[in-house]
Design a protein around this motif. Sequence first.
Motif, PDB file in Angstrom:
ATOM      1  N   PRO A 150      -7.115 -15.745   8.580  1.00 41.42           N
ATOM      2  CA  PRO A 150      -5.785 -15.456   9.118  1.00 41.42           C
ATOM      3  C   PRO A 150      -5.282 -14.087   8.651  1.00 41.42           C
ATOM      4  CG  PRO A 150      -5.643 -17.091   7.367  1.00 41.42           C
ATOM      5  CD  PRO A 150      -7.107 -16.842   7.627  1.00 41.42           C
ATOM      6  N   PHE A 151      -4.497 -13.464   9.511  1.00 38.88           N
ATOM      7  CA  PHE A 151      -3.899 -12.167   9.191  1.00 38.88           C
ATOM      8  C   PHE A 151      -2.783 -12.393   8.176  1.00 38.88           C
ATOM      9  CE2 PHE A 151      -1.287  -8.382   9.986  1.00 38.88           C
ATOM     10  CZ  PHE A 151      -2.272  -7.405   9.967  1.00 38.88           C
ATOM     11  N   HIS A 152      -2.748 -11.578   7.150  1.00 37.31           N
ATOM     12  CA  HIS A 152      -1.784 -11.744   6.058  1.00 37.31           C
ATOM     13  C   HIS A 152      -0.959 -10.466   5.910  1.00 37.31           C
ATOM     14  CE1 HIS A 152      -0.253 -13.225   2.221  1.00 37.31           C
ATOM     15  NE2 HIS A 152      -0.508 -12.036   1.713  1.00 37.31           N
ATOM     16  N   VAL A 153       0.336 -10.620   5.669  1.00 40.07           N
ATOM     17  CA  VAL A 153       1.220  -9.494   5.380  1.00 40.07           C
ATOM     18  C   VAL A 153       1.999  -9.829   4.118  1.00 40.07           C
ATOM     19  CG1 VAL A 153       3.144  -8.068   6.173  1.00 40.07           C
ATOM     20  CG2 VAL A 153       1.458  -8.909   7.827  1.00 40.07           C
ATOM     21  N   GLN A 154       1.972  -8.921   3.174  1.00 33.95           N
ATOM     22  CA  GLN A 154       2.726  -9.113   1.929  1.00 33.95           C
ATOM     23  C   GLN A 154       3.440  -7.809   1.603  1.00 33.95           C
ATOM     24  OE1 GLN A 154       0.636 -11.032  -1.252  1.00 33.95           O
ATOM     25  NE2 GLN A 154       1.807  -9.952  -2.830  1.00 33.95           N
ATOM     26  N   THR A 155       4.741  -7.900   1.353  1.00 37.10           N
ATOM     27  CA  THR A 155       5.536  -6.722   1.004  1.00 37.10           C
ATOM     28  C   THR A 155       6.172  -6.938  -0.358  1.00 37.10           C
ATOM     29  OG1 THR A 155       5.996  -6.242   3.320  1.00 37.10           O
ATOM     30  CG2 THR A 155       7.483  -5.271   1.698  1.00 37.10           C
ATOM     31  N   GLU A 156       6.019  -5.941  -1.220  1.00 35.15           N
ATOM     32  CA  GLU A 156       6.619  -5.997  -2.556  1.00 35.15           C
ATOM     33  C   GLU A 156       7.187  -4.631  -2.901  1.00 35.15           C
ATOM     34  OE1 GLU A 156       4.477  -7.595  -5.889  1.00 35.15           O
ATOM     35  OE2 GLU A 156       3.311  -8.948  -4.603  1.00 35.15           O
TER      36      GLU A 156
ATOM     37  N   ALA B  95      16.564  12.453 -14.360  1.00 35.26           N
ATOM     38  CA  ALA B  95      15.836  11.187 -14.290  1.00 35.26           C
ATOM     39  C   ALA B  95      16.412  10.346 -13.148  1.00 35.26           C
ATOM     40  CB  ALA B  95      15.963  10.439 -15.607  1.00 35.26           C
ATOM     41  N   HIS B  96      15.532   9.607 -12.471  1.00 38.58           N
ATOM     42  CA  HIS B  96      15.959   8.741 -11.376  1.00 38.58           C
ATOM     43  C   HIS B  96      15.197   7.419 -11.418  1.00 38.58           C
ATOM     44  CE1 HIS B  96      17.722  12.387  -9.678  1.00 38.58           C
ATOM     45  NE2 HIS B  96      18.430  11.585  -8.906  1.00 38.58           N
ATOM     46  N   ARG B  97      15.774   6.433 -10.769  1.00 41.07           N
ATOM     47  CA  ARG B  97      15.136   5.138 -10.550  1.00 41.07           C
ATOM     48  C   ARG B  97      14.780   5.105  -9.071  1.00 41.07           C
ATOM     49  NH1 ARG B  97      16.552   0.282  -8.502  1.00 41.07           N
ATOM     50  NH2 ARG B  97      15.774  -1.575  -9.527  1.00 41.07           N
ATOM     51  N   ARG B  98      13.486   5.215  -8.767  1.00 42.38           N
ATOM     52  CA  ARG B  98      13.029   5.312  -7.382  1.00 42.38           C
ATOM     53  C   ARG B  98      12.437   3.995  -6.916  1.00 42.38           C
ATOM     54  NH1 ARG B  98      15.661   9.655  -5.517  1.00 42.38           N
ATOM     55  NH2 ARG B  98      15.032  11.580  -6.535  1.00 42.38           N
ATOM     56  N   GLU B  99      12.793   3.616  -5.685  1.00 37.37           N
ATOM     57  CA  GLU B  99      12.271   2.385  -5.094  1.00 37.37           C
ATOM     58  C   GLU B  99      11.152   2.722  -4.119  1.00 37.37           C
ATOM     59  OE1 GLU B  99      15.414   0.078  -3.361  1.00 37.37           O
ATOM     60  OE2 GLU B  99      16.721   0.422  -5.096  1.00 37.37           O
ATOM     61  N   VAL B 100      10.043   2.044  -4.291  1.00 40.27           N
ATOM     62  CA  VAL B 100       8.868   2.201  -3.431  1.00 40.27           C
ATOM     63  C   VAL B 100       8.514   0.831  -2.873  1.00 40.27           C
ATOM     64  CG1 VAL B 100       6.451   2.931  -3.326  1.00 40.27           C
ATOM     65  CG2 VAL B 100       8.045   4.155  -4.838  1.00 40.27           C
ATOM     66  N   VAL B 101       8.315   0.754  -1.558  1.00 40.07           N
ATOM     67  CA  VAL B 101       7.966  -0.505  -0.913  1.00 40.07           C
ATOM     68  C   VAL B 101       6.490  -0.459  -0.542  1.00 40.07           C
ATOM     69  CG1 VAL B 101       8.432  -2.055   1.023  1.00 40.07           C
ATOM     70  CG2 VAL B 101      10.306  -0.763  -0.038  1.00 40.07           C
ATOM     71  N   ILE B 102       5.761  -1.478  -0.936  1.00 36.31           N
ATOM     72  CA  ILE B 102       4.312  -1.558  -0.679  1.00 36.31           C
ATOM     73  C   ILE B 102       4.054  -2.750   0.222  1.00 36.31           C
ATOM     74  CG2 ILE B 102       2.046  -1.837  -1.745  1.00 36.31           C
ATOM     75  CD1 ILE B 102       3.414  -0.507  -4.276  1.00 36.31           C
ATOM     76  N   THR B 103       3.408  -2.499   1.362  1.00 38.12           N
ATOM     77  CA  THR B 103       3.070  -3.564   2.310  1.00 38.12           C
ATOM     78  C   THR B 103       1.569  -3.608   2.496  1.00 38.12           C
ATOM     79  OG1 THR B 103       5.179  -3.319   3.460  1.00 38.12           O
ATOM     80  CG2 THR B 103       3.420  -4.460   4.647  1.00 38.12           C
ATOM     81  N   VAL B 104       0.993  -4.760   2.220  1.00 38.27           N
ATOM     82  CA  VAL B 104      -0.449  -4.991   2.401  1.00 38.27           C
ATOM     83  C   VAL B 104      -0.620  -5.845   3.639  1.00 38.27           C
ATOM     84  CG1 VAL B 104      -2.524  -5.955   1.358  1.00 38.27           C
ATOM     85  CG2 VAL B 104      -0.781  -4.914  -0.102  1.00 38.27           C
ATOM     86  N   MET B 105      -1.499  -5.404   4.549  1.00 36.43           N
ATOM     87  CA  MET B 105      -1.756  -6.151   5.785  1.00 36.43           C
ATOM     88  C   MET B 105      -3.256  -6.269   5.995  1.00 36.43           C
ATOM     89  SD  MET B 105       1.045  -4.546   8.410  1.00 36.43           S
ATOM     90  CE  MET B 105       0.543  -2.863   8.160  1.00 36.43           C
ATOM     91  N   GLY B 106      -3.695  -7.441   6.398  1.00 36.70           N
ATOM     92  CA  GLY B 106      -5.111  -7.607   6.724  1.00 36.70           C
ATOM     93  C   GLY B 106      -5.570  -9.031   6.560  1.00 36.70           C
TER      94      GLY B 106
END
Length: 142
Positions: free
Chosen positions: A3-9, A130-141
Amino acid sequence: MAPFHVQTEPIVVRTSGKGTYEITDQISEILARSGVVTGTVTVFVRHTSCSLIIMENADPSARHDLEEFFDRLVPENAPYFEHDSEGPDDMPSHIRMVLTRSSEVIPIANSRVQLGTWQGVFLFEHRRAAHRREVVITVMGN
């Protein structure tokens, strides 16, 4: 077929000012938790004064040279900048972000990101503070 999976963190990158901050390991950890064997990972930064780059991760002098190049290419305190409400490094940081990228897409094979031997993914901080940076990671497959 699997099955195709998508995960975002999301991840948070705390910077101490201008420079490059490697996030390859955090991306790989999220990929490992996802269970995806084949697919893509998308990395997106949610800011307009920093960016993402894929750059050499073996010799820090290569990243230092890149930072110096951008300081010369887009200098602070240029007399033609109107947007300066957040300080002299604000408008140059927006231009540096536009010249680089706000996202990267990397293939996944055999449960690993397919970066080259000397490649790493970096958050490229363009502000002096200095900063607090938000990065979104999405894994698909699969």
